[in-house]
Design a protein around this motif. Structure first.
Motif, PDB file in Angstrom:
ATOM      1  N   HIS A 222       8.292   5.780  -2.342  1.00 15.02           N
ATOM      2  CA  HIS A 222       8.600   7.209  -2.047  1.00 15.02           C
ATOM      3  C   HIS A 222       8.063   8.088  -3.025  1.00 15.02           C
ATOM      4  CE1 HIS A 222      11.014  10.433   0.460  1.00 15.02           C
ATOM      5  NE2 HIS A 222      10.222  10.806  -0.311  1.00 15.02           N
ATOM      6  N   THR A 223       6.779   8.239  -3.056  1.00 16.48           N
ATOM      7  CA  THR A 223       6.075   9.150  -4.323  1.00 16.48           C
ATOM      8  C   THR A 223       5.144  10.372  -3.691  1.00 16.48           C
ATOM      9  OG1 THR A 223       3.957   7.871  -4.747  1.00 16.48           O
ATOM     10  CG2 THR A 223       5.900   7.071  -5.778  1.00 16.48           C
ATOM     11  N   ASP A 224       4.987  11.320  -4.362  1.00 18.56           N
ATOM     12  CA  ASP A 224       3.878  12.230  -3.948  1.00 18.56           C
ATOM     13  C   ASP A 224       2.645  11.600  -3.637  1.00 18.56           C
ATOM     14  OD1 ASP A 224       6.040  14.137  -4.645  1.00 18.56           O
ATOM     15  OD2 ASP A 224       5.094  14.788  -6.675  1.00 18.56           O
ATOM     16  N   GLY A 225       2.081  10.720  -4.373  1.00 16.40           N
ATOM     17  CA  GLY A 225       0.880  10.147  -4.144  1.00 16.40           C
ATOM     18  C   GLY A 225       0.800   9.656  -2.654  1.00 16.40           C
ATOM     19  N   VAL A 226       1.996   8.843  -2.351  1.00 17.60           N
ATOM     20  CA  VAL A 226       1.878   8.158  -0.944  1.00 17.60           C
ATOM     21  C   VAL A 226       2.112   9.205   0.035  1.00 17.60           C
ATOM     22  CG1 VAL A 226       3.659   6.751   0.412  1.00 17.60           C
ATOM     23  CG2 VAL A 226       3.045   6.140  -1.829  1.00 17.60           C
ATOM     24  N   VAL A 227       2.918  10.261  -0.142  1.00 12.13           N
ATOM     25  CA  VAL A 227       2.996  11.288   0.716  1.00 12.13           C
ATOM     26  C   VAL A 227       1.376  11.897   0.893  1.00 12.13           C
ATOM     27  CG1 VAL A 227       3.783  13.634   1.133  1.00 12.13           C
ATOM     28  CG2 VAL A 227       5.387  12.146   0.393  1.00 12.13           C
ATOM     29  N   GLN A 228       0.912  12.173  -0.080  1.00 14.75           N
ATOM     30  CA  GLN A 228      -0.587  12.654   0.138  1.00 14.75           C
ATOM     31  C   GLN A 228      -1.537  11.611   0.819  1.00 14.75           C
ATOM     32  OE1 GLN A 228      -2.616  13.467  -3.725  1.00 14.75           O
ATOM     33  NE2 GLN A 228      -4.785  13.139  -2.886  1.00 14.75           N
ATOM     34  N   GLY A 229      -1.275  10.399   0.664  1.00  9.18           N
ATOM     35  CA  GLY A 229      -2.244   9.340   1.447  1.00  9.18           C
ATOM     36  C   GLY A 229      -1.691   9.500   2.981  1.00  9.18           C
ATOM     37  N   LEU A 230      -0.569   9.529   3.146  1.00 11.91           N
ATOM     38  CA  LEU A 230      -0.095   9.689   4.684  1.00 11.91           C
ATOM     39  C   LEU A 230      -0.738  11.011   5.317  1.00 11.91           C
ATOM     40  CD1 LEU A 230       3.698   8.735   4.171  1.00 11.91           C
ATOM     41  CD2 LEU A 230       1.918   7.421   5.333  1.00 11.91           C
ATOM     42  N   LYS A 231      -0.745  11.957   4.589  1.00  9.29           N
ATOM     43  CA  LYS A 231      -1.320  13.315   5.017  1.00  9.29           C
ATOM     44  C   LYS A 231      -2.859  13.128   5.400  1.00  9.29           C
ATOM     45  CE  LYS A 231       2.060  16.603   3.280  1.00  9.29           C
ATOM     46  NZ  LYS A 231       2.359  17.872   2.093  1.00  9.29           N
ATOM     47  N   GLN A 232      -3.594  12.605   4.298  1.00  3.76           N
ATOM     48  CA  GLN A 232      -4.997  12.328   4.399  1.00  3.76           C
ATOM     49  C   GLN A 232      -5.329  11.165   5.685  1.00  3.76           C
ATOM     50  OE1 GLN A 232      -5.494  11.418   0.079  1.00  3.76           O
ATOM     51  NE2 GLN A 232      -7.437  12.523   0.498  1.00  3.76           N
ATOM     52  N   LEU A 233      -4.360  10.413   5.855  1.00  5.89           N
ATOM     53  CA  LEU A 233      -4.433   9.525   6.887  1.00  5.89           C
ATOM     54  C   LEU A 233      -4.415   9.976   8.328  1.00  5.89           C
ATOM     55  CD1 LEU A 233      -3.289   6.271   5.616  1.00  5.89           C
ATOM     56  CD2 LEU A 233      -5.468   6.500   6.065  1.00  5.89           C
ATOM     57  N   ARG A 234      -3.356  10.990   8.326  1.00  4.38           N
ATOM     58  CA  ARG A 234      -3.210  11.785   9.729  1.00  4.38           C
ATOM     59  C   ARG A 234      -4.530  12.845   9.891  1.00  4.38           C
ATOM     60  NH1 ARG A 234      -1.188  12.596  14.460  1.00  4.38           N
ATOM     61  NH2 ARG A 234      -1.156  14.879  15.121  1.00  4.38           N
ATOM     62  N   GLN A 235      -5.050  13.378   9.007  1.00  2.00           N
ATOM     63  CA  GLN A 235      -6.225  13.924   8.943  1.00  2.00           C
ATOM     64  C   GLN A 235      -7.456  12.958   9.610  1.00  2.00           C
ATOM     65  OE1 GLN A 235      -7.124  15.592   5.036  1.00  2.00           O
ATOM     66  NE2 GLN A 235      -9.029  16.443   5.625  1.00  2.00           N
ATOM     67  N   LEU A 236      -7.482  11.712   9.112  1.00  2.00           N
ATOM     68  CA  LEU A 236      -8.428  10.980   9.583  1.00  2.00           C
ATOM     69  C   LEU A 236      -8.123  10.468  10.969  1.00  2.00           C
ATOM     70  CD1 LEU A 236     -10.864   9.111   8.507  1.00  2.00           C
ATOM     71  CD2 LEU A 236      -9.181   7.412   7.440  1.00  2.00           C
ATOM     72  N   PHE A 237      -6.950  10.156  11.430  1.00  2.00           N
ATOM     73  CA  PHE A 237      -6.554   9.887  12.489  1.00  2.00           C
ATOM     74  C   PHE A 237      -6.950  10.747  13.671  1.00  2.00           C
ATOM     75  CE2 PHE A 237      -3.490   9.419  15.966  1.00  2.00           C
ATOM     76  CZ  PHE A 237      -3.576   7.872  16.294  1.00  2.00           C
ATOM     77  N   THR A 238      -6.689  12.044  13.243  1.00  2.00           N
ATOM     78  CA  THR A 238      -7.092  13.241  14.086  1.00  2.00           C
ATOM     79  C   THR A 238      -8.488  13.721  14.290  1.00  2.00           C
ATOM     80  OG1 THR A 238      -6.213  14.633  12.655  1.00  2.00           O
ATOM     81  CG2 THR A 238      -4.808  13.769  14.377  1.00  2.00           C
ATOM     82  N   SER A 239      -9.241  13.107  13.372  1.00  2.00           N
ATOM     83  CA  SER A 239     -10.492  13.531  12.904  1.00  2.00           C
ATOM     84  C   SER A 239     -11.817  13.313  14.074  1.00  2.00           C
ATOM     85  CB  SER A 239     -11.167  13.039  11.753  1.00  2.00           C
ATOM     86  OG  SER A 239     -11.373  11.816  11.625  1.00  2.00           O
ATOM     87  N   GLY A 240     -11.589  12.224  14.841  1.00  2.00           N
ATOM     88  CA  GLY A 240     -12.411  11.757  15.700  1.00  2.00           C
ATOM     89  C   GLY A 240     -13.486  10.818  14.879  1.00  2.00           C
ATOM     90  N   HIS A 241     -13.276  10.551  13.963  1.00  2.00           N
ATOM     91  CA  HIS A 241     -14.192   9.450  13.083  1.00  2.00           C
ATOM     92  C   HIS A 241     -13.672   8.245  13.082  1.00  2.00           C
ATOM     93  CE1 HIS A 241     -15.052  13.724  11.275  1.00  2.00           C
ATOM     94  NE2 HIS A 241     -16.031  13.554  12.144  1.00  2.00           N
ATOM     95  N   VAL A 242     -12.368   7.783  13.569  1.00  2.00           N
ATOM     96  CA  VAL A 242     -11.822   6.541  13.527  1.00  2.00           C
ATOM     97  C   VAL A 242     -11.995   5.807  14.832  1.00  2.00           C
ATOM     98  CG1 VAL A 242      -9.481   5.454  13.125  1.00  2.00           C
ATOM     99  CG2 VAL A 242     -10.118   7.554  11.845  1.00  2.00           C
ATOM    100  N   LEU A 243     -12.176   4.519  14.920  1.00  2.00           N
ATOM    101  CA  LEU A 243     -12.278   3.802  16.067  1.00  2.00           C
ATOM    102  C   LEU A 243     -10.935   3.416  16.502  1.00  2.00           C
ATOM    103  CD1 LEU A 243     -13.764   1.837  18.308  1.00  2.00           C
ATOM    104  CD2 LEU A 243     -13.579   0.081  16.317  1.00  2.00           C
ATOM    105  N   LEU A 244     -10.529   3.960  17.455  1.00  2.00           N
ATOM    106  CA  LEU A 244      -8.971   3.728  18.008  1.00  2.00           C
ATOM    107  C   LEU A 244      -9.165   2.735  19.192  1.00  2.00           C
ATOM    108  CD1 LEU A 244      -7.686   7.407  17.675  1.00  2.00           C
ATOM    109  CD2 LEU A 244      -7.412   5.370  16.065  1.00  2.00           C
ATOM    110  N   ASP A 245      -7.877   2.127  19.725  1.00  2.00           N
ATOM    111  CA  ASP A 245      -7.935   1.068  20.843  1.00  2.00           C
ATOM    112  C   ASP A 245      -9.033   0.270  20.788  1.00  2.00           C
ATOM    113  OD1 ASP A 245      -5.426   2.553  21.696  1.00  2.00           O
ATOM    114  OD2 ASP A 245      -6.670   4.046  22.399  1.00  2.00           O
TER     115      ASP A 245
END
Length: 421
Positions: A222-245
Motif C-alpha cells: 500500500h504505497t503511493d507508487g502502487v496507487v499511481q500504477g493502479l490509476k495508470q492501468l485504469r487509464q490504459l483499461f479505458t483507452s481503447g488500446h488494450v485487447l479485452l475479452d
C-alpha cells in the motif's frame, strides 16, 4: 493454434482458490474418484494431482515418469478446467485426498499440517537449488516442497509492429501507455494484459518499488507508487488500446501469434510455440517501472511438488517424490525444457539445459536473473484474492484506488493475524 488452446485453465492463476480451504469443504471431491484402483501389484498405491498444463505432451510425460517408478503404483489425476485449486483443496479435506500434489508454496498449508516436511530428502542436494526456491519453501528452517520448474513472466512483442510504429521498447509504465496508443491500428490492439488484469497484479507492486508483505510480515503493497500504477492501468483499461475479452487468456500465446495485439503479457512456457509462429519477429521485456521509486520486474512463478502429510502413505509418497524430483535429473530436465520452456530450479540442470543457452530463451533467463521476484510463502490465497479485488474495483471499474487498497488491507490484516498472531 497454440498447443495451449485446448486448456481453459489459467496457467498461473493469481486467484489460487479464492474459496480458500474453509469453503473448499463444500465442493465435491474431484468427481469422487481418486484413481486408487488397479496397479501392477507392487503393493503401495499412490495418487498424484497435477493441473492440466497447456503444452502438448505434458500429461503423457508425467504418466511416463510415474510408470518408470518400481516401488509403488502411481496414478495421475490430470485436472482440467479452471478451478484446479478448488478441486485440490476440496479433495484434501476428504478420504479421496492425493498423496502427492503440485501447488505453490503457501504458509497456510504448513500451519495446518497439510504438507510434509521434506528437509531430509532435499538437504543433501539443497546447494544445487536456486536459493530463492529454497527460501520460498522454508518455514522455521524446514523445507516443505520441491520446486519442479521456475516460470518467469514478462511481455512479448512483435518487433516488426514496434518498428513500423516507430516505438521503442517501453521501460516505464508511462511509455507502455504511449506505446499502446501508437500500436493500436484497426483490428490490432496495442497491448494485452490478460483478460482480467490479475496476471499482472504482483508485477504492479514490484515495479512500483513495493512488495507484497515485508520481512516483518506487515503489508508492504500500500504505497503511493502502487496507487499511481493502479490509476495508470485504469487509464490504459479505458483507452481503447488494450485487447479485452481475448479468445484465450495470457497464458496462451494465441493473441500475439494471431496478430490481435502488438505486445502481450505471458510466460516463458509459451516461447517455443511463439518462436515457431513468429520466428525472429519476437522480443521480450520486463514489466516496466512505475513512478520515481519504481524498478522493472519479472514474476518468477512456477510449480512445486508437495506430500500430503495427512495421507496414509506419507513415507511411500516421500520416497516417490525423492526418486522423481531429486534423483531423476533426466526427467527433471525433460519436464523443464521439452514441452514449454521453464527454468530448471537446480543449478546443475540449468547449466546443462542447452535449449536455454542462446537466443530468446537465454534472454528470458537473463530477465529472470536480473529482475525476478519469487512468491512469498506467507502471501496466501486470501491475500492474493483481496488484491485481485483491488484490480477489479479500481482498474476494471472506476473505484478509488486508495479506498480499494484500504479494503484490501483489512482482509490481509485478518489473514496475517491468523498466520502470525
Amino acid at each position: 493454434m497454440s498447443a495451449m488452446s485446448n486448456s481453459n485453465w489459467s496457467r498461473r492463476s493469481i486467484f489460487r482458490a479464492a474459496a480458500g480451504m474453509a469453503a473448499a469443504g463444500t465442493l465435491a471431491a474431484c468427481g469422487g474418484n481418486n484413481g486408487r484402483g488397479g496397479g501392477s501389484g507392487s503393493g503401495k498405491q499412490l495418487v498424484q494431482y497435477f493441473h492440466a498444463y497447456g503444452e502438448a505432451g505434458t500429461e503423457q510425460a508425467i504418466k511416463r515418469y510415474a510408470k518408470a517408478y518400481s516401488k509403488a503404483d502411481v496414478t495421475t489425476n490430470w485436472i482440467t478446467g479452471n478451478n484446479f485449486e478448488a478441486k485440490l483443496f476440496s479433495s484434501l479435506l476428504t478420504k479421496q485426498a492425493p498423496d502427492v500434489f503440485e501447488f505453490h508454496p503457501q504458509l497456510q498449508l504448513v500451519k495446518s499440517g497439510q504438507v510434509a516436511d521434506l528437509s531430509d530428502i532435499i538437504d543433501p542436494v539443497k546447494d544445487d537449488f536456486n536459493p530463492a526456491d529454497i527460501k520460498s519453501h522454508t518455514v522455521d528452517g524446514k523445507i516443505y516442497g520441491i520446486r519442479m520448474i521456475d516460470d518467469p513472466q514478462f511481455f512479448y512483442y512483435r518487433k516488426s509492429m514496434l518498428e513500423k510504429a516507430k516505438v521503442d521498447v517501453p521501460t516505464t509504465l508511462d511509455e507502455l501507455l504511449e506505446a499502446a496508443a501508437k500500436l493500436t491500428t484497426g483490428k490490432v490492439k496495442g497491448v494485452f494484459l490478460g483478460n482480467d488484469f490479475t496476471a499482472i497484479q504482483n508485477p504492479i507492486i514490484w515495479s512500483a518499488g513495493a512488495d507484497t508483505i515485508d520481512a516483518n510480515n506487515k503489508i508492504a503493497y500500500h504505497t503511493d507508487g502502487v496507487v499511481q500504477g493502479l490509476k495508470q492501468l485504469r487509464q490504459l483499461f479505458t483507452s481503447g488500446h488494450v485487447l479485452l475479452d481475448a479468445p484465450t487468456d495470457f497464458w496462451d500465446p494465441s493473441s500475439l501469434d494471431q496478430g490481435l495485439c502488438a505486445i502481450q503479457w505471458g510466460g516463458m512456457w509459451s516461447m517455443p510455440v511463439m518462436q515457431k509462429a513468429l520466428g525472429d519477429d519476437l522480443g521480450i521485456f520486463p514489466f516496466p517501472s512505475i513512478g520515481s521509486k519504481g524498478k522493472q520486474s519479472v514474476y518468477n512463478g512456477g510449480w512445486s511438488m508437495f506430500v500430503n502429510a495427512k495421507g496414509e502413505n506419507v513415507e511411500a509418497a516421500k520416497a516417490y517424490v525423492k526418486w522423481l524430483w531429486i534423483e531423476q535429473k533426466k526427467y527433471q530436465e525433460d519436464w523443464a525444457t521439452s514441452y514449454g520452456f521453464h527454468i530448471p530450479p537446480r543449478t546443475s540442470i540449468a547449466n546443462s539445459a542447452t535449449k536455454l543457452k542462446s537466443g530468446l530463451p537465454a534472454e528470458g533467463v537473463k530477465l529472470f536473473t536480473d529482475y525476478g521476484h519469487f512468491d512469498n510463502i506467507a502471501y496466501d490465497q486470501t491475500m492474493q484474492t483481496a488484491f485481485a479485488d483491488v484490480i477489479a474495483n479500481s482498474v476494471r471499474k472506476n473505484g478509488n484506488p486508495e479506498a480499494a487498497l484500504d479494503a484490501c488491507d483489512k482482509k490481509v490484516d485478518v489473514e496475517l493475524k491468523k498466520l502470525f498472531g
